[in-house]
Design an enzyme around this catalytic site. Structure first.
Site, PDB file in Angstrom:
ATOM      1  N   ASN A  41      52.034   9.235  65.862  1.00  0.00           N
ATOM      2  CA  ASN A  41      52.007  10.438  65.156  1.00  0.00           C
ATOM      3  C   ASN A  41      51.826  11.691  66.177  1.00  0.00           C
ATOM      4  OD1 ASN A  41      51.702  12.070  62.439  1.00  0.00           O
ATOM      5  ND2 ASN A  41      50.078  12.580  63.587  1.00  0.00           N
ATOM      6  N   GLU A  42      52.578  12.754  66.038  1.00  0.00           N
ATOM      7  CA  GLU A  42      52.554  13.776  67.037  1.00  0.00           C
ATOM      8  C   GLU A  42      52.113  13.450  68.689  1.00  0.00           C
ATOM      9  OE1 GLU A  42      50.515  17.023  65.240  1.00  0.00           O
ATOM     10  OE2 GLU A  42      52.296  17.516  64.004  1.00  0.00           O
ATOM     11  N   GLU A  60      56.748  17.273  58.374  1.00  0.00           N
ATOM     12  CA  GLU A  60      55.434  17.792  57.734  1.00  0.00           C
ATOM     13  C   GLU A  60      55.664  19.472  57.468  1.00  0.00           C
ATOM     14  OE1 GLU A  60      52.096  17.086  59.958  1.00  0.00           O
ATOM     15  OE2 GLU A  60      52.616  15.044  60.588  1.00  0.00           O
ATOM     16  N   HIS A  71      42.517  21.335  54.174  1.00  0.00           N
ATOM     17  CA  HIS A  71      43.973  21.597  54.396  1.00  0.00           C
ATOM     18  C   HIS A  71      44.760  21.359  53.228  1.00  0.00           C
ATOM     19  CE1 HIS A  71      48.084  21.348  56.189  1.00  0.00           C
ATOM     20  NE2 HIS A  71      47.417  21.370  57.465  1.00  0.00           N
TER      21      HIS A  71
HETATM   22  C1  GAL Z   1      49.988  17.831  61.990  1.00  0.00           C
HETATM   23  C2  GAL Z   1      49.309  16.296  61.994  1.00  0.00           C
HETATM   24  C3  GAL Z   1      48.911  15.887  60.670  1.00  0.00           C
HETATM   25  C4  GAL Z   1      47.794  17.003  60.168  1.00  0.00           C
HETATM   26  C5  GAL Z   1      48.335  18.379  60.111  1.00  0.00           C
HETATM   27  C6  GAL Z   1      47.837  19.302  59.430  1.00  0.00           C
HETATM   28  O1  GAL Z   1      49.654  18.313  63.377  1.00  0.00           O
HETATM   29  O2  GAL Z   1      50.647  15.383  62.372  1.00  0.00           O
HETATM   30  O3  GAL Z   1      48.474  14.645  60.730  1.00  0.00           O
HETATM   31  O4  GAL Z   1      46.721  16.894  60.884  1.00  0.00           O
HETATM   32  O5  GAL Z   1      48.877  18.571  61.458  1.00  0.00           O
HETATM   33  O6  GAL Z   1      48.278  20.532  59.534  1.00  0.00           O
END
Ligand code: GAL
Length: 682
Positions: free
Chosen positions: A154-155, A315, A366
């Site tokens: 992930n990222e 995302e 979030h």
């Molecule tokens: C991204 C990450 C996610 C979540 C999201 C929140 O950078 O891949 O897991 O944390 O941010 O905005």
């Protein structure tokens, strides 16, 4: 259920990160998720991103059955899965037992266990444990008909880190990497100019990572360290890909982070089948939305350009993030607009972080499609569901199309690293911000661009715009020369052609002096306060950045400085070279200057916006088309987007059909705030 695959899904993917592993003791929640997903028109989720400790609760003991049940149940209900490898976060048993998996920072301090995106990419234990879990997942799910692709980690390198680990494993790997690159210490010393301050290396063991605690003023070393960090993480990712491929032929992606300074995504793209990225624009924070909208469009365009193919918006938040100081709710309409903006720029998906809000820890507030309360009865849920319907409606027109610009901008990571390290006239100079300033006028004009790095092919384009190309990487000048001589238009700026691949300055003439028809001399940095301007086509445009002092050497002078001791010096030149032309912009000026110049060049080359329209401020358009086969008419669609907080009027100069409603449109039309209309030829 029909077989589908990521990258060729046969529709627009709508869904997002789903973390049922946090709710395994609440079967009624999992059941509710399924029902709500159907109501929200979700057709795909990403599973298992941070689930390592559920998948392997103890070292070597795997428990994949809960995941198998969820994948199957989703599939039976028409929802596909993108399956993640879980290396984004490490389980306690791993970090507790094997210290070497934890990163060491530039001061030599090793992290304690916790957080995420922080493994050491050189650790043999980490590589082995990763290979084992990834192989298990591939073996078990690689041919499940509900699984459509792999989401590697992930990222990678994200979350405030820089992807770098300074442990002894990494130091040794760095030395090996350098040995391979240079062959001898003499060559390394020459490339790094280490005679400066007497820091010549006499033994390989003396070479270390660039660090604030030690050496970080040898530019060649800094640059090679950045290249190494990039390639080390990429190498780790490559091993993950190899592991999932051992039992699966499904395509792989890794979710990227727009203009992420640490990694050269052009290199990463070569290892991935599909590009995906995570987009979190800071909407509603400034005086208007336009700067943010243009920046986001640039990031989408970069992602599309990495493979010159449609990509996935992996995302985005359906409502709000929680990691900025101030986190504003997306205003009504903005969710649809920002999602359709991604599609307009080449995305074949709209995916969210996250499906359901967690109850605890740092992301409990979030935004998510499903809140802690109220199920489907929320504004956010309704907007998501409505967007899902719209995506289904436009999908037949969108699928199989992509943006096909004739204009490219050069965006190069290695150049970025070198510019930020230059120690020169303006140490506030920001490559990315300047690049975005050069992008924005095109966005305002409804003109799509691709982005290429200095290794990318220039020939598919008619116009190439190259701001602040400070470093000329090997072969770049030759390729630009060939491009221009064959009829291309090259637009570049001051602070270009200064250094080579090792960050050593060129001596003698500018590498493209013949093409540009100028001689460069000094450069001035007026800073934030600049009273100077350039006059172009009878209008004065404010200077906002560097001022290069140049002399025409064959080029025609099109604009001049209006003030200071260099009043009358050339500020814009044009040189005819072979069948093409090269513009040199000596100073960095406000956007109106670029709009004037771009407008002129695009008109000359017949590259104006494909939609016949008179746009209003804050309204832009993107075009996607199907590749024209055998010379036939290519089918086009346009996304007309209003980023204003107020309604806007635009004038359509031909007849178009609204793809969603079938309505015929012509003449003046009124776009509500944050509206996006999808059009095709009427
Ligand atoms: C991204 C990450 C996610 C979540 C999201 C929140 O950078 O891949 O897991 O944390 O941010 O905005």
């Amino acid at each position: 259920m029909e077989r589908r695959i990521m990258g060729n899904f046969g529709g627009i993917i709508h869904g997002g990160d789903y973390n049922p592993d946090q709710w395994l003791d609440r079967p009624e929640i999992l059941e509710e998720d399924l029902q709500l997903m159907k109501r929200a028109n979700v057709n795909c989720v990403t599973l298992g991103i941070f689930a390592w400790s559920r998948l392997e609760p103890e070292e070597g003991r795997y428990d994949l059955e809960w995941l198998a049940g969820i994948i199957q149940r989703l599939y039976e209900n028409g929802i596909y899965t993108i399956l993640a490898t879980p290396t984004g976060a490490m389980p306690q048993w791993l970090t507790g037992k094997y210290e070497e998996v934890l990163q060491v920072n530039e001061y030599g301090v090793r992290n304690f266990p916790g957080k995420r995106h922080n493994y050491c990419p050189s650790s043999p234990v980490m590589r082995e444990k990763t290979r084992q879990i990834d192989t298990r997942l591939a073996e078990r799910f690689g041919s499940h008909p509900g699984v459509i692709g792999w989401h590697i980690s992930n990222e990678i390198g994200g979350n405030g880190g820089d992807g770098a680990c300074h442990c002894e494993h990494c130091q040794n790997a760095f030395r090996e990497w350098l040995r391979e690159k240079y062959g001898s210490l003499d060559r390394l010393n020459a490339a790094w100019w280490t005679s400066f301050w007497s820091h010549t290396y006499t033994d390989w063991s003396q070479v270390r990572s660039a660090s604030a605690r030690g050496e970080d003023l040898v530019h060649g070393q800094n640059l090679d360290w950045k290249r190494f960090v990039d390639s080390r993480q990429l190498d780790f990712c490559r091993e993950e890909i190899r592991a999932v491929r051992s039992h699966s032929t499904l395509p792989v992606t890794a979710n990227m982070m727009e203009f992420f300074y640490t990694f050269n995504y052009f290199r990463w793209a070569k290892e991935l089948d599909i590009i995906s990225w995570d987009s979190y624009p800071d909407w509603h924070s400034g005086a208007d939305e336009l700067r943010m909208a243009a920046r986001t469009a640039a990031a989408h365009s970069l992602m599309r350009s990495l493979k010159k193919k449609s990509f996935l918006l992996m995302e985005s938040t359906p409502s709000v993030v929680n990691w900025r100081q101030i986190n504003r709710l997306k205003r009504p309409g903005m969710h649809a607009l920002s999602s359709l903006q991604a599609v307009a720029c080449g995305s074949d998906s709209v995916q969210y972080f996250q499906w359901r809000k967690s109850r605890g820890s740092s992301e409990k507030y979030h935004g998510a499609v499903v809140d802690h309360r109220n199920g489907a009865d929320t504004r956010v849920f309704r907007e998501v569901a409505r967007l899902g319907e719209r995506l289904e409606k436009i999908a037949p027109k969108v699928v199989g199309t992509c943006n096909r610009p004739r204009i490219a901008m050069v965006f190069d990571w290695e150049n970025w690293w070198a510019v930020q390290d230059a120690y020169a006239v303006d140490n506030d100079l920001d490559y990315l911000e300047t690049f975005l300033d050069f992008f924005r006028p095109l966005w305002e004009m409804g003109i799509d661009v691709d982005m290429v790095d200095m290794e990318g092919a220039l020939d598919p384009y008619s116009v190439v715009i190259a701001p602040l190309n400070y470093m000329y990487r090997k072969g770049y000048a030759e390729r630009v020369r060939a491009f221009v001589s064959r009829g291309g238009c090259y637009i570049t700026t001051c602070w270009s052609g200064e250094v080579d691949d090792s960050d050593l300055t060129f001596t003698g003439a500018h590498p493209l002096e013949d093409v540009l028809g100028i001689r460069t001399e000094e450069i001035d940095a007026p800073g934030g306060y600049c009273e100077n301007s350039v006059r172009y086509h009878g209008t004065d445009h404010r200077i906002t950045g560097l001022c290069g002092l140049i002399h025409a050497k064959g080029a025609e002078v099109l604009a001049e400085y209006q003030n200071d001791f260099y009043k009358g010096y050339p500020a814009l030149t044009r040189n005819v070279y072979g069948d093409g032309e090269a513009y040199y912009i000596a100073s960095i000026n406000e956007g109106s200057f670029l709009k004037e110049l771009y407008g002129h060049v695009l008109r000359e080359r017949g590259l104006e916006c494909g939609l016949q329209v008179r746009l209003a401020e804050g309204v832009t358009v993107n075009e996607r088309s199907r590749a024209a086969e055998d010379g036939g008419q290519s089918e086009k669609i346009w996304f007309l987007q209003n980023f204003n907080r107020e309604p806007a009027s635009v004038e359509l100069l031909a007849r178009y059909e609204n793809v969603e409603t079938g309505e015929m449109l012509n003449g003046t039309i009124e776009l509500p705030p944050f509206a996006c209309v999808v059009l095709m030829e009427g």
